[in-house]
Design an enzyme around this catalytic site. Structure first.
Site, PDB file in Angstrom:
ATOM      1  N   PHE A   1      71.369   9.392  39.788  1.00 31.55           N
ATOM      2  CA  PHE A   1      71.385  10.470  40.781  1.00 31.55           C
ATOM      3  C   PHE A   1      71.365   9.849  42.172  1.00 31.55           C
ATOM      4  CE2 PHE A   1      69.664  13.560  43.732  1.00 31.55           C
ATOM      5  CZ  PHE A   1      70.509  14.631  43.486  1.00 31.55           C
TER       6      PHE A   1
ATOM      7  N   ASP B   1      69.322   2.002  45.096  1.00 37.98           N
ATOM      8  CA  ASP B   1      68.873   3.306  45.575  1.00 37.98           C
ATOM      9  C   ASP B   1      67.365   3.406  45.340  1.00 37.98           C
ATOM     10  OD1 ASP B   1      68.141   5.972  45.868  1.00 37.98           O
ATOM     11  OD2 ASP B   1      70.007   6.754  45.035  1.00 37.98           O
TER      12      ASP B   1
ATOM     13  N   LYS C   1      62.772  10.056  50.734  1.00 40.19           N
ATOM     14  CA  LYS C   1      61.577  10.740  50.209  1.00 40.19           C
ATOM     15  C   LYS C   1      60.227  10.280  50.796  1.00 40.19           C
ATOM     16  CE  LYS C   1      63.603  12.837  46.198  1.00 40.19           C
ATOM     17  NZ  LYS C   1      64.854  12.374  45.613  1.00 40.19           N
TER      18      LYS C   1
HETATM   19  C1  LIG Z   1      66.245  12.569  45.803  1.00 41.89           C
HETATM   20  C2  LIG Z   1      67.166  11.459  45.583  1.00 41.89           C
HETATM   21  C3  LIG Z   1      68.339  11.313  46.349  1.00 41.89           C
HETATM   22  C4  LIG Z   1      68.787  12.358  47.340  1.00 41.89           C
HETATM   23  O1  LIG Z   1      67.877  12.526  48.389  1.00 41.89           O
HETATM   24  P1  LIG Z   1      67.967  13.813  49.347  1.00 41.89           P
HETATM   25  O2  LIG Z   1      66.946  13.544  50.422  1.00 41.89           O
HETATM   26  O3  LIG Z   1      67.645  15.007  48.517  1.00 41.89           O
HETATM   27  O4  LIG Z   1      69.351  13.871  49.883  1.00 41.89           O
HETATM   28  C5  LIG Z   1      69.117  10.189  46.147  1.00 41.89           C
HETATM   29  N1  LIG Z   1      68.776   9.261  45.247  1.00 41.89           N
HETATM   30  C6  LIG Z   1      67.660   9.352  44.489  1.00 41.89           C
HETATM   31  C7  LIG Z   1      67.324   8.272  43.519  1.00 41.89           C
HETATM   32  C8  LIG Z   1      66.821  10.461  44.624  1.00 41.89           C
HETATM   33  O5  LIG Z   1      65.729  10.568  43.851  1.00 41.89           O
END
Ligand SMILES: *Cc1c(COP(=O)(O)O)cnc(C)c1O
Length: 405
Positions: free
Chosen positions: A148, A233, A262
């Site tokens: 994701f 990521d 986050k």
């Molecule tokens: C939440 C998340 C995203 C996206 O972040 P947003 O602030 O919602 O755009 C991307 N990568 C990972 C691994 C995530 O958990």
């Protein structure tokens, strides 16, 4: 003006809260709970019910709610200056960047406002480096099944899940998906078009699945040999969550770029990428930008968050508390037939059940515990890094009950 609109406007300022939920586009399936106050590990709704928060937003409030040091930094900055353009130097932004580089592999930072925006920047930086600095025309990004990476067009395309792409065609070109932890599949997928490999060290939304150490080391070697950039990521795994400041530190490798968001702002919206020196010149003036990226307020909060997490050695604490949480879950839930597995690292922990967990999460809410799913069958626990053993015991007691049958 429609009647509902009039009613809503009339109600603004009235003592009795009205239901204005219809005014929102229905992008989320929302629980019928209105949270109005938070402190430390606890939240309260508008009816005065208390909840133990084992979601932390979604891995956002890593210092708990309304942490006094972060709050003080925010309030102080609100008195000084809110916003200036990135056409000027912003001291807080430079200091926050220096904290990130001093505590990571990286040398230079770009600030933005969310995880998707951070991954978008990482993808752009990787392509631009290959095309403008290395001069090889490479553009392809390899990502993984069940990953994701966000909801913008490029990041949902990078995401290895069909359901986030439905109805959004045509999607940007240049992404390829392969199975996670399968080195032979990766060797087969790379070509002279491959600009970067982008992966999560723990697939979080994908169900709490960690990358194997030998696999990650082999990926790094392959990248070095073939001039491919490694993007990690860390939007969910970063900022102390897994027991290290960044999850890549568990693997004995250095990425070329990480993306963050986050937990970076303790609930204030902010994202960032951290990159190696060789990537600096790929993002010269005019190549990329964001009006709100790294404002004085956002980066005051980032500074206070990082100073607290690093200064108080909270990643170590997260590792210890995470071990305690997993141990207690295994002891208390091990006999529940519905529980298939307990796994995770630090304070990102999954309880895999024998079927969908949605009803179990609602049952936990009724008992005063907030948790979230990771895919349909996994209960995901993301307490803040200051969580206590007593709070873990409370959560485990609720989880034992809601996984009992
Ligand atoms: C939440 C998340 C995203 C996206 O972040 P947003 O602030 O919602 O755009 C991307 N990568 C990972 C691994 C995530 O958990």
């Amino acid at each position: 003006m429609s009647e509902t609109k009039q009613a809503a406007v009339a109600a603004a300022g009235a003592a009795e809260a009205v239901d204005n939920s219809h005014s929102l586009l229905p992008t989320y399936g929302r629980y019928p709970i209105s949270l109005v106050k938070g402190e430390g590990s606890y939240l309260w709704d508008d009816k005065g019910n208390q909840y133990l928060d084992f979601m932390s937003g979604i891995a956002v409030t890593n210092l708990g709610h309304a942490h006094p040091k972060v709050k003080a930094a925010l309030v102080e900055q609100l008195d000084q200056l809110w916003h200036v353009s990135n056409l000027f130097r912003i001291p807080n932004q430079e200091d926050a960047a220096a904290l990130l580089t001093a505590n990571s592999f990286g040398d230079a930072v770009f600030f933005c406002n969310s995880g998707a925006e951070a991954n978008e920047a990482a993808i752009k930086l990787a392509r631009r480096y290959q095309q403008k600095v290395a001069g090889n025309g490479r553009y392809e990004i390899i990502t993984f099944d069940h990953s994701f990476h966000g909801r913008t067009l490029a990041t949902l395309t990078a995401t290895g899940q069909e359901k986030v792409k439905e109805g959004f065609a045509p999607l940007p070109e240049g992404f390829k998906y392969i199975p996670f932890n399968d080195f032979a599949a990766l060797e087969e997928a790379v070509s002279d078009k491959t600009a970067a490999i982008m992966l999560e060290m723990i697939q979080a939304e994908g169900g709490i699945h960690a990358a194997d150490e030998a696999y990650v080391k082999a990926v790094r070697e392959l990248c070095d040999k073939q001039g491919i950039l490694l993007i990690v990521d860390e939007v969910q795994t970063g900022i102390g969550r897994t027991g290290k400041l960044f999850a890549y530190e568990h693997y004995g490798i250095e990425p070329d770029i990480i993306s963050l968001a986050k937990g970076l702002g303790s609930g204030f919206p902010v994202g960032a990428i951290v990159a190696k020196e060789k990537l600096r010149e790929a993002f010269g003036p005019g190549s990329h930008g964001s009006t709100f990226g790294g404002t004085p307020i956002a980066t005051a909060v980032v500074k206070a968050t990082l100073e607290t997490i690093v200064g108080e050695r909270l990643p170590e604490r997260a590792a210890q508390m995470g071990d305690y949480l997993q141990e207690r879950l295994k002891q208390e839930l091990g006999a529940n037939a519905a529980v298939k597995d307990v796994r995770g690292k630090g304070l990102i922990v999954g309880i895999e059940c024998d079927g969908p967990v949605a009803d179990r999460l609602v049952a936990a809410q009724k008992l005063g515990l907030l948790a979230i799913s990771a895919g349909p069958n996994v209960i995901r626990l993301l307490p803040n890094l200051l969580v206590t053993k007593e709070e873990i015991d409370q959560a485990v007691a609720v989880l034992k009950q809601v996984t009992a049958d």
